[in-house]
Every structure is written in structure tokens, then in C-alpha cells.
Design a protein around this motif. Structure first.
Motif, PDB file in Angstrom:
ATOM      1  N   GLY A   1      -8.125  18.375   0.322  1.00 20.93           N
ATOM      2  CA  GLY A   1      -7.856  18.315   1.754  1.00 20.93           C
ATOM      3  C   GLY A   1      -6.536  17.623   2.038  1.00 20.93           C
ATOM      4  O   GLY A   1      -5.613  17.625   1.227  1.00 20.93           O
ATOM      5  N   GLY A   2      -6.451  17.001   3.212  1.00 15.57           N
ATOM      6  CA  GLY A   2      -5.221  16.351   3.619  1.00 15.57           C
ATOM      7  C   GLY A   2      -4.474  17.193   4.633  1.00 15.57           C
ATOM      8  O   GLY A   2      -4.773  18.383   4.843  1.00 15.57           O
ATOM      9  N   PRO A   3      -3.494  16.605   5.291  1.00 15.62           N
ATOM     10  CA  PRO A   3      -2.743  17.336   6.318  1.00 15.62           C
ATOM     11  C   PRO A   3      -1.884  18.438   5.711  1.00 15.62           C
ATOM     12  O   PRO A   3      -1.519  18.402   4.535  1.00 15.62           O
ATOM     13  CB  PRO A   3      -1.888  16.238   6.957  1.00 15.62           C
ATOM     14  CG  PRO A   3      -1.731  15.205   5.882  1.00 15.62           C
ATOM     15  CD  PRO A   3      -3.005  15.225   5.103  1.00 15.62           C
ATOM     16  N   HIS A   4      -1.585  19.405   6.561  1.00 14.37           N
ATOM     17  CA  HIS A   4      -0.695  20.486   6.127  1.00 14.37           C
ATOM     18  C   HIS A   4       0.750  19.984   6.084  1.00 14.37           C
ATOM     19  O   HIS A   4       1.169  19.184   6.923  1.00 14.37           O
ATOM     20  CB  HIS A   4      -0.818  21.683   7.074  1.00 14.37           C
ATOM     21  CG  HIS A   4      -2.082  22.462   6.879  1.00 14.37           C
ATOM     22  ND1 HIS A   4      -3.328  21.956   7.186  1.00 14.37           N
ATOM     23  CD2 HIS A   4      -2.290  23.727   6.396  1.00 14.37           C
ATOM     24  CE1 HIS A   4      -4.258  22.859   6.926  1.00 14.37           C
ATOM     25  NE2 HIS A   4      -3.651  23.942   6.443  1.00 14.37           N
ATOM     26  N   ARG A   5       1.487  20.469   5.134  1.00 18.68           N
ATOM     27  CA  ARG A   5       2.896  20.105   4.960  1.00 18.68           C
ATOM     28  C   ARG A   5       3.752  21.190   5.611  1.00 18.68           C
ATOM     29  O   ARG A   5       3.690  22.366   5.247  1.00 18.68           O
ATOM     30  CB  ARG A   5       3.208  20.006   3.463  1.00 18.68           C
ATOM     31  CG  ARG A   5       4.631  19.584   3.127  1.00 18.68           C
ATOM     32  CD  ARG A   5       4.817  19.490   1.624  1.00 18.68           C
ATOM     33  NE  ARG A   5       4.743  20.799   0.975  1.00 18.68           N
ATOM     34  CZ  ARG A   5       3.682  21.257   0.323  1.00 18.68           C
ATOM     35  NH1 ARG A   5       2.593  20.523   0.231  1.00 18.68           N
ATOM     36  NH2 ARG A   5       3.706  22.457  -0.252  1.00 18.68           N
ATOM     37  N   MET A   6       4.510  20.791   6.601  1.00 16.98           N
ATOM     38  CA  MET A   6       5.316  21.762   7.340  1.00 16.98           C
ATOM     39  C   MET A   6       6.542  22.168   6.523  1.00 16.98           C
ATOM     40  O   MET A   6       7.287  21.316   6.019  1.00 16.98           O
ATOM     41  CB  MET A   6       5.752  21.179   8.680  1.00 16.98           C
ATOM     42  CG  MET A   6       4.592  20.753   9.583  1.00 16.98           C
ATOM     43  SD  MET A   6       3.366  22.063   9.854  1.00 16.98           S
ATOM     44  CE  MET A   6       4.347  23.290  10.712  1.00 16.98           C
ATOM     45  N   ARG A   7       6.711  23.463   6.389  1.00 16.04           N
ATOM     46  CA  ARG A   7       7.842  24.000   5.630  1.00 16.04           C
ATOM     47  C   ARG A   7       9.114  23.911   6.487  1.00 16.04           C
ATOM     48  O   ARG A   7       9.139  24.305   7.657  1.00 16.04           O
ATOM     49  CB  ARG A   7       7.570  25.444   5.248  1.00 16.04           C
ATOM     50  CG  ARG A   7       6.377  25.642   4.312  1.00 16.04           C
ATOM     51  CD  ARG A   7       6.774  25.326   2.881  1.00 16.04           C
ATOM     52  NE  ARG A   7       7.897  26.131   2.449  1.00 16.04           N
ATOM     53  CZ  ARG A   7       7.773  27.351   1.898  1.00 16.04           C
ATOM     54  NH1 ARG A   7       6.565  27.878   1.712  1.00 16.04           N
ATOM     55  NH2 ARG A   7       8.844  28.017   1.501  1.00 16.04           N
ATOM     56  N   ALA A   8      10.164  23.395   5.875  1.00 20.08           N
ATOM     57  CA  ALA A   8      11.440  23.314   6.600  1.00 20.08           C
ATOM     58  C   ALA A   8      12.120  24.664   6.702  1.00 20.08           C
ATOM     59  O   ALA A   8      12.878  24.926   7.656  1.00 20.08           O
ATOM     60  CB  ALA A   8      12.370  22.313   5.926  1.00 20.08           C
ATOM     61  N   ALA A   9      11.884  25.536   5.737  1.00 20.09           N
ATOM     62  CA  ALA A   9      12.533  26.852   5.750  1.00 20.09           C
ATOM     63  C   ALA A   9      11.720  27.816   4.916  1.00 20.09           C
ATOM     64  O   ALA A   9      10.924  27.416   4.040  1.00 20.09           O
ATOM     65  CB  ALA A   9      13.956  26.753   5.207  1.00 20.09           C
TER      66      ALA A   9
END
Length: 306
Positions: free
Chosen positions: A189-197
Motif C-alpha cells: 500500500g502507501g500513497p500514489h507517487r505522482m509522475r512528473a512526466a
């Protein structure tokens, strides 16, 4: 001379002789005292003596106790009593666990009664009894709005957790529609990691490229969430680690409303060993979904007018 004979002279009647005076021996004797045998018999009614009443009660209780002892001896000699004695001497295996559970339940109920004040009233509910009505009203099921607007890219990761931002631009109007992508590739689990590109085709126009590579997260209308759900079949070895086919869920949400626009299952197509192993990774690594696949799955939502 007169020939009639004269009546004979009457002889006077003898006077009654006086009764002789009673002698000393003839004097009336005094009444004799009644003997013990001549005493009047006691009545058959209940005695008024307390000692006599207590003695009678004790006698009756003694008789009842004797009868009870005799009945007990007869009961002990019966077949059910002998069977109960054998059961007590050699109890079945399930008796001890059942008795233990019963003792625990009685102890818990006794403690619950003590917490309730011993008055038989129900104790006030604690946190473990379940959510209250007020808590359910304050945290409704499904998406819920954020009190603050989007300020940075990490705020958009919360859209994948059920939050939405009413002050964000709606998914409407002319294309392109700006999109942000969040990824989590851990089964813990854990938060989603936002893609920079994303790796997108170079032939896209500048407005389309800006929609896929947002520089201002406050203008994003869409958030795509890529979530690892399990590791599938093994692919190959990466040194001491096993690379397995990753199974993902791709979901697309509108930032302003939390409305889900799409959801589907994807398989990790990038079966290459990673250059860097994430900290805390287990013995199995999932394959990842390539940017090419993400672009193909999401492009119609970005370029289509609303």
C-alpha cells in the motif's frame, strides 16, 4: 239403758323416739386428697410451653433429614449417579476447552457489568463497538470533498484515495484536458507517487504535450491512478530477485467531483530488471506498465472534447 256399746278408748300414738346423738366414730370424715393416679388427665391439645414446641420442631426436622439422607443414598446407588461419577472421573477431551471458554465469557461479562456500574444498565459504547451515527455522517462512504484547493502535485495523489477538489476545473469544454498520473507498485500500500512526466510521442502539438506534462497541478482536470494488485507468473531472475508479471488496476477520476470515468485491469509489459531495487522490496519484483500502454489507454480522455 242404752244398749249401744261405747267405742273403745283410743290409744295415743307413740311419739317418735329421738334419734340418738352421733358418736365420735360416726362423725363425717374430711374429704381425702386426690392421689396421683386420680389427677385429671392432660388435654390432648397443643402445649403452650415453648420448650415443648421447640422439641416438636426438632423432632420433625430430624425426621425430614433422615428421609433426605435415605433418598440421597438411594440416588447415589442409581445408574445415572454412577454414570455421572464416571464422567467426572474421566471427562471427555472437549470438556476442558468448553469450561475454559465459559470461564472467559463469565469473566468478560462480569467486567462489563462492573463497567456499567453494576446497575444492569448497558455500558457506554467504546471505540471498538463500531462507528457512531455522528462519525458516519462526518465521513461518508465514497469520494469526499477537500476543504482546501490543490496547491502542489502531491495533493492530486489524494484523488486516488477518495478525495476530490471542488475548486479545480471541471472535465468539460474543449480539448485537451490536462491529466496527472499517480503510480503505486508496492503490495504493502502507501500513497500514489505522482509522475512528473510521461514518455509521449514527440509528434504531439505543444498544447497536447502540455496536457500530458502539466507544469501547473492546479489546472489538472483528470487524475489516473495505477495500482499494483498482485504479482502474477514468474518471468525471469534479476540477480537474487524474481521478476514476476505485475497485475495492475488503472482508474481515471475527475479532480473536481471524484467521479470515476474508467477502470480496467492491466498487466506489466515492461519485463526488464530495474537498475535500482526499491528499499524494502521483497524477494519478488513486479513488472511495470510502460508509458506507451498508459498513453494508449488514456489518450481519448485527453484529446476528446466534452
Amino acid at each position: 239403758m242404752d244398749d249401744k256399746q261405747a267405742p273403745p278408748p283410743s290409744v295415743p300414738a307413740a311419739a317418735p323416739s329421738p334419734s340418738p346423738a352421733p358418736s365420735a366414730s360416726a362423725a363425717p370424715s374430711a374429704p381425702a386428697a386426690p392421689s396421683a393416679s386420680a389427677a385429671p388427665a392432660a388435654s390432648a391439645g397443643p402445649s403452650d410451653s415453648p420448650a415443648a414446641s421447640a422439641g416438636g420442631l426438632l423432632g420433625r426436622w430430624a425426621a425430614v433429614a433422615a428421609s433426605a439422607r435415605a433418598a440421597g443414598r438411594r440416588l447415589a446407588a442409581s445408574a445415572p449417579a454412577r454414570a455421572a461419577a464416571r464422567l467426572w472421573a474421566h471427562p471427555p477431551r472437549w470438556v476442558i476447552p468448553v469450561v475454559s471458554v465459559a470461564v472467559v465469557l463469565v469473566t468478560v461479562l462480569a467486567g462489563y457489568q462492573v463497567l456499567a456500574g453494576g446497575s444492569g444498565e448497558q455500558a457506554p459504547p467504546t471505540a471498538w463497538t463500531g462507528p457512531s451515527t455522528a462519525a458516519s455522517a462526518s465521513t461518508p462512504a465514497g469520494p469526499h470533498p477537500s476543504a482546501s484547493p490543490v496547491k502542489r502535485a502531491d495533493d492530486l495523489a489524494l484523488v486516488c484515495e477518495g478525495l476530490y477538489y471542488p475548486k479545480s476545473p471541471r472535465y468539460a469544454g474543449r480539448a485537451p484536458h490536462q491529466i496527472s498520473v499517480g503510480v503505486t507498485d508496492s503490495l504493502t500500500g502507501g500513497p500514489h507517487r505522482m509522475r512528473a512526466a510521461l514518455d509521449i510521442p514527440h509528434s504531439l502539438t505543444k498544447p497536447l504535450r502540455d496536457a500530458w506534462l502539466p507544469s501547473d497541478p492546479t489546472k489538472s482536470q483528470l487524475v489516473a491512478c495505477l495500482t499494483l494488485t498482485k504479482n502474477g507468473t514468474a518471468i525471469k531472475k534479476c540477480d537474487t530477485l524474481q521478476l514476476a508479471r505485475g497485475v495492475y488496476t488503472l482508474s481515471l477520476y475527475e479532480v473536481a467531483t471524484g467521479r470515476r470515468l474508467m477502470q480496467k485491469q492491466l498487466f506489466g509489459d515492461a519485463a526488464t530488471c530495474p537498475n535500482v531495487v526499491p528499499v524494502g522490496a521483497g524477494p519478488t519484483l513486479p513488472s511495470t506498465v510502460s508509458d506507451k500502454v498508459l498513453y494508449q489507454q488514456l489518450k481519448n480522455f485527453v484529446v476528446a472534447p466534452r
